[in-house]
Design an enzyme around this catalytic site. Structure first.
Site, PDB file in Angstrom:
ATOM      1  N   GLY A  10      39.313  30.197  38.675  1.00  0.00           N
ATOM      2  CA  GLY A  10      39.554  30.669  39.851  1.00  0.00           C
ATOM      3  C   GLY A  10      38.888  31.946  40.114  1.00  0.00           C
ATOM      4  O   GLY A  10      39.290  33.010  40.675  1.00  0.00           O
ATOM      5  N   GLY A  13      38.065  33.924  43.576  1.00  0.00           N
ATOM      6  CA  GLY A  13      38.841  34.558  44.656  1.00  0.00           C
ATOM      7  C   GLY A  13      39.243  35.926  44.511  1.00  0.00           C
ATOM      8  O   GLY A  13      38.425  36.625  43.980  1.00  0.00           O
ATOM      9  N   GLN A  14      40.246  36.517  45.339  1.00  0.00           N
ATOM     10  CA  GLN A  14      40.434  37.807  45.513  1.00  0.00           C
ATOM     11  C   GLN A  14      40.358  38.653  44.047  1.00  0.00           C
ATOM     12  O   GLN A  14      40.006  39.702  43.997  1.00  0.00           O
ATOM     13  CB  GLN A  14      41.630  38.067  46.349  1.00  0.00           C
ATOM     14  CG  GLN A  14      41.721  39.347  46.792  1.00  0.00           C
ATOM     15  CD  GLN A  14      43.182  39.897  47.512  1.00  0.00           C
ATOM     16  OE1 GLN A  14      44.038  39.240  47.202  1.00  0.00           O
ATOM     17  NE2 GLN A  14      43.124  40.953  47.665  1.00  0.00           N
ATOM     18  N   ASP A  36      35.245  28.061  38.750  1.00  0.00           N
ATOM     19  CA  ASP A  36      35.941  27.972  40.241  1.00  0.00           C
ATOM     20  C   ASP A  36      35.634  26.455  40.809  1.00  0.00           C
ATOM     21  O   ASP A  36      34.485  25.904  40.291  1.00  0.00           O
ATOM     22  CB  ASP A  36      35.699  28.838  41.185  1.00  0.00           C
ATOM     23  CG  ASP A  36      36.928  29.214  42.264  1.00  0.00           C
ATOM     24  OD1 ASP A  36      36.883  28.188  42.993  1.00  0.00           O
ATOM     25  OD2 ASP A  36      37.310  30.333  42.210  1.00  0.00           O
ATOM     26  N   ARG A  38      35.263  26.553  43.939  1.00  0.00           N
ATOM     27  CA  ARG A  38      34.326  27.001  44.962  1.00  0.00           C
ATOM     28  C   ARG A  38      33.100  27.379  44.339  1.00  0.00           C
ATOM     29  O   ARG A  38      32.909  27.623  43.133  1.00  0.00           O
ATOM     30  CB  ARG A  38      34.714  28.216  45.459  1.00  0.00           C
ATOM     31  CG  ARG A  38      36.032  28.037  46.661  1.00  0.00           C
ATOM     32  CD  ARG A  38      36.004  29.304  47.649  1.00  0.00           C
ATOM     33  NE  ARG A  38      37.002  30.129  46.886  1.00  0.00           N
ATOM     34  CZ  ARG A  38      37.331  31.481  47.612  1.00  0.00           C
ATOM     35  NH1 ARG A  38      36.508  31.937  48.367  1.00  0.00           N
ATOM     36  NH2 ARG A  38      38.395  32.173  47.021  1.00  0.00           N
ATOM     37  N   ASP A  54      37.339  21.872  38.219  1.00  0.00           N
ATOM     38  CA  ASP A  54      38.451  21.826  38.582  1.00  0.00           C
ATOM     39  C   ASP A  54      39.729  21.665  37.803  1.00  0.00           C
ATOM     40  O   ASP A  54      39.779  20.848  36.716  1.00  0.00           O
ATOM     41  CB  ASP A  54      38.507  20.347  39.270  1.00  0.00           C
ATOM     42  CG  ASP A  54      39.790  19.805  40.055  1.00  0.00           C
ATOM     43  OD1 ASP A  54      40.976  20.919  39.832  1.00  0.00           O
ATOM     44  OD2 ASP A  54      39.703  18.910  40.716  1.00  0.00           O
ATOM     45  N   TYR A 144      55.822  28.392  47.302  1.00  0.00           N
ATOM     46  CA  TYR A 144      55.150  29.385  46.399  1.00  0.00           C
ATOM     47  C   TYR A 144      55.910  30.066  45.273  1.00  0.00           C
ATOM     48  O   TYR A 144      55.693  30.095  43.882  1.00  0.00           O
ATOM     49  CB  TYR A 144      54.243  30.339  46.904  1.00  0.00           C
ATOM     50  CG  TYR A 144      53.277  31.394  46.452  1.00  0.00           C
ATOM     51  CD1 TYR A 144      52.269  30.884  45.897  1.00  0.00           C
ATOM     52  CD2 TYR A 144      53.649  32.468  46.717  1.00  0.00           C
ATOM     53  CE1 TYR A 144      51.589  31.902  45.115  1.00  0.00           C
ATOM     54  CE2 TYR A 144      52.847  33.596  45.876  1.00  0.00           C
ATOM     55  CZ  TYR A 144      51.922  33.344  45.182  1.00  0.00           C
ATOM     56  OH  TYR A 144      51.222  34.487  44.603  1.00  0.00           O
ATOM     57  N   LYS A 148      55.874  29.470  41.263  1.00  0.00           N
ATOM     58  CA  LYS A 148      55.790  30.678  40.308  1.00  0.00           C
ATOM     59  C   LYS A 148      57.004  30.769  39.363  1.00  0.00           C
ATOM     60  O   LYS A 148      56.737  31.224  38.118  1.00  0.00           O
ATOM     61  CB  LYS A 148      55.604  32.067  41.155  1.00  0.00           C
ATOM     62  CG  LYS A 148      54.312  31.912  41.775  1.00  0.00           C
ATOM     63  CD  LYS A 148      53.108  32.183  40.852  1.00  0.00           C
ATOM     64  CE  LYS A 148      51.674  32.210  41.478  1.00  0.00           C
ATOM     65  NZ  LYS A 148      50.795  31.941  40.642  1.00  0.00           N
TER      66      LYS A 148
HETATM   67  P1  NAD Z   1      42.608  33.266  45.674  1.00  0.00           P
HETATM   68  O1  NAD Z   1      43.081  32.230  46.785  1.00  0.00           O
HETATM   69  O2  NAD Z   1      41.967  34.298  46.370  1.00  0.00           O
HETATM   70  O3  NAD Z   1      41.739  32.519  44.494  1.00  0.00           O
HETATM   71  C1  NAD Z   1      42.137  31.535  43.839  1.00  0.00           C
HETATM   72  C2  NAD Z   1      40.852  30.660  43.595  1.00  0.00           C
HETATM   73  O4  NAD Z   1      41.238  29.621  42.830  1.00  0.00           O
HETATM   74  C3  NAD Z   1      39.968  30.547  44.556  1.00  0.00           C
HETATM   75  O5  NAD Z   1      38.733  30.837  44.383  1.00  0.00           O
HETATM   76  C4  NAD Z   1      39.837  28.859  44.718  1.00  0.00           C
HETATM   77  O6  NAD Z   1      38.661  28.286  44.953  1.00  0.00           O
HETATM   78  C5  NAD Z   1      40.078  28.683  43.197  1.00  0.00           C
HETATM   79  N1  NAD Z   1      40.776  27.307  42.605  1.00  0.00           N
HETATM   80  C6  NAD Z   1      41.661  26.703  43.724  1.00  0.00           C
HETATM   81  N2  NAD Z   1      42.080  25.346  43.280  1.00  0.00           N
HETATM   82  C7  NAD Z   1      41.189  25.264  42.237  1.00  0.00           C
HETATM   83  C8  NAD Z   1      41.154  24.209  41.345  1.00  0.00           C
HETATM   84  N3  NAD Z   1      41.811  23.231  41.483  1.00  0.00           N
HETATM   85  N4  NAD Z   1      40.291  24.413  40.269  1.00  0.00           N
HETATM   86  C9  NAD Z   1      39.656  25.737  39.854  1.00  0.00           C
HETATM   87  N5  NAD Z   1      39.877  26.631  40.710  1.00  0.00           N
HETATM   88  C10 NAD Z   1      40.458  26.599  42.050  1.00  0.00           C
HETATM   89  O7  NAD Z   1      43.969  33.918  44.869  1.00  0.00           O
HETATM   90  P2  NAD Z   1      44.064  35.279  44.394  1.00  0.00           P
HETATM   91  O8  NAD Z   1      44.817  36.261  45.291  1.00  0.00           O
HETATM   92  O9  NAD Z   1      42.940  35.650  43.631  1.00  0.00           O
HETATM   93  O10 NAD Z   1      45.189  34.855  43.258  1.00  0.00           O
HETATM   94  C11 NAD Z   1      44.908  34.729  42.026  1.00  0.00           C
HETATM   95  C12 NAD Z   1      46.234  34.534  41.315  1.00  0.00           C
HETATM   96  O11 NAD Z   1      47.095  35.725  41.136  1.00  0.00           O
HETATM   97  C13 NAD Z   1      47.119  33.349  41.845  1.00  0.00           C
HETATM   98  O12 NAD Z   1      48.004  32.656  40.673  1.00  0.00           O
HETATM   99  C14 NAD Z   1      48.132  33.982  42.757  1.00  0.00           C
HETATM  100  O13 NAD Z   1      49.516  33.177  42.970  1.00  0.00           O
HETATM  101  C15 NAD Z   1      48.534  35.446  42.093  1.00  0.00           C
HETATM  102  N6  NAD Z   1      48.990  36.546  42.886  1.00  0.00           N
HETATM  103  C16 NAD Z   1      47.934  36.998  43.914  1.00  0.00           C
HETATM  104  C17 NAD Z   1      48.356  38.083  44.765  1.00  0.00           C
HETATM  105  C18 NAD Z   1      47.539  38.688  45.646  1.00  0.00           C
HETATM  106  O14 NAD Z   1      48.072  39.395  46.452  1.00  0.00           O
HETATM  107  N7  NAD Z   1      46.258  38.346  45.786  1.00  0.00           N
HETATM  108  C19 NAD Z   1      49.650  38.418  44.577  1.00  0.00           C
HETATM  109  C20 NAD Z   1      50.732  38.021  43.629  1.00  0.00           C
HETATM  110  C21 NAD Z   1      49.953  36.875  42.606  1.00  0.00           C
HETATM  111  C1  AKB Z   2      51.129  36.434  49.147  1.00  0.00           C
HETATM  112  O1  AKB Z   2      51.507  37.154  50.139  1.00  0.00           O
HETATM  113  O2  AKB Z   2      51.384  35.133  48.878  1.00  0.00           O
HETATM  114  C2  AKB Z   2      50.666  37.191  47.729  1.00  0.00           C
HETATM  115  C3  AKB Z   2      51.556  37.552  46.870  1.00  0.00           C
HETATM  116  C4  AKB Z   2      52.349  38.566  46.971  1.00  0.00           C
HETATM  117  O3  AKB Z   2      51.835  36.533  45.832  1.00  0.00           O
HETATM  118  N1  AKB Z   2      50.003  37.931  48.275  1.00  0.00           N
END
Ligand code: NAD
Ligand code: AKB
Length: 315
Positions: A10, A13-14, A36, A38, A54, A144, A148
């Site tokens: 992943g 991603g962000q 990823d 993507r 994947d 979600y 988690k």
């Molecule tokens: P994101 O959606 O920006 O990135 C997730 C990445 O996973 C994407 O690039 C997507 O293409 C990839 N992905 C999806 N399905 C896939 C698959 N089958 N195989 C391989 N890659 C795949 O999410 P993020 O914000 O970077 O979050 C990362 C983790 O952190 C997640 O578990 C999320 O729940 C957790 N999280 C994020 C936040 C936040 O505010 N960003 C807050 C709490 C928890």
């Molecule tokens: C969301 O809003 O889903 C995420 C999180 C707090 O897990 N940023």
């Protein structure tokens, strides 16, 4: 000690982009394999190895782990809260099966460590709203949050039953400028900066007084790396650590932005994400993380706002 070889799943991603870059600084570019579904994020291009992967294809994942001599996995692939409510079955399937695939392979291949993030979304309307403690009533109402919370217990189970060193943080909403957020309820706090600079106005999908726990990305990366580098003896929580930094509302962040862009205006049109936000705590008690492995955040709302605007202006 053998050199670590890290697989980030992943990575486009962000969080993935910034975490991959940070890990490459510490462990060396060649030692951190980004992956990823993507395409490779443009900020990662040329900085180290990338494989298309994947995580749901367990065999393919297993082959990569063996072929690349992987010793640690950071699993970031997930469907976040807002997107999850549009397709609950898919969100449950991806969020839980990806973790089980990784934990199984970690057990079979004796990986040194696994990182998997949870979220403040595990908490629900019956949890305390202010300074929500590590251990409390936890009754999530989003798919979600449910995925988690289940994942946290799979982590604990694989640790206790099979000795997998899997570590986890309950991230709050994360704010960053390098890569776009991926479908969460807290995404407004990123969008607002882009719109403030481009349009000088923003329509928030959350109501003005909706307080949520938030964190600037550099703090989230710091916490992740500090947790993963901590002595295993210091890790008392094998589900997932509460992690906190700041708490603010759309009205408050708008006022902070207005200090830099005086003609910025905001209005409010709450949508389905309001209900999700209302089910979460407004602030988090992360004293266990602070005590166990010395967690301390660095960015408050004003410092974060200044840094976001400066960086976005020159992008
Ligand atoms: P994101 O959606 O920006 O990135 C997730 C990445 O996973 C994407 O690039 C997507 O293409 C990839 N992905 C999806 N399905 C896939 C698959 N089958 N195989 C391989 N890659 C795949 O999410 P993020 O914000 O970077 O979050 C990362 C983790 O952190 C997640 O578990 C999320 O729940 C957790 N999280 C994020 C936040 C936040 O505010 N960003 C807050 C709490 C928890
Ligand atoms: C969301 O809003 O889903 C995420 C999180 C707090 O897990 N940023």
């Amino acid at each position: 000690m053998a050199k670590e070889k890290i697989l980030v799943i992943g990575a486009s991603g962000q969080i993935g982009v910034e975490l991959t870059l940070a890990l490459r600084k510490i462990y060396g570019d060649a030692q951190v394999v980004a992956s990823d579904l993507r395409e490779e994020n443009s900020l990662l291009k040329g900085t180290g190895p990338y494989v298309s992967l994947d995580v749901m294809n367990k065999e393919m994942l297993h082959v990569q782990v063996i072929r690349q001599n992987v010793t640690q996995i950071y699993l970031l692939a997930a469907i976040l809260s807002a997107t999850g409510e549009k397709n609950p079955g898919l969100a449950w399937h991806l969020n839980t099966q990806s973790l089980l695939n990784v934990l199984d392979i970690a057990r079979e291949e004796n990986l040194h460590k696994v990182y998997w993030p949870s979220s403040i979304a595990v908490f629900g309307p019956t949890s305390p709203k202010q300074l929500c403690p590590q251990q409390t009533i936890i009754e999530p109402t989003t798919v979600y949050g449910i995925s988690k919370y289940a994942g946290e217990f799979w982590c604990k189970y694989y640790n206790q039953r099979f000795g997998v060193d899997v570590r986890s943080l309950r991230y709050p909403g994360l704010i960053s400028y390098k890569s776009a957020p991926g479908g969460g309820t807290t995404d407004y706090a990123v969008e607002i900066f882009h719109e403030a600079l481009e349009e000088k106005k923003y329509t928030s999908f959350l109501d003005e007084n909706t307080y949520l726990p938030m964190m600037y990305m550099p703090d989230a990366i710091k916490a992740t790396i500090e947790l993963m580098e901590a002595d295993a003896a210091k890790i008392s929580v094998r589900t997932s650590y509460n992690l906190g930094a700041i708490s603010f509302s759309p009205k408050e962040i708008a006022a902070e932005i207005k200090k830099h862009i005086p003609d910025f205006t905001i209005d409010y049109k709450p949508d389905y994400r309001q209900q999700i936000a209302d089910s979460w705590p407004q602030s988090i008690d992360d004293s266990v993380a602070r005590k166990d492995w010395g967690w301390q955040h660095e960015y408050d709302l004003s410092r974060m706002t200044e840094d976001m605007l400066n960086n976005l202006q020159f992008q």
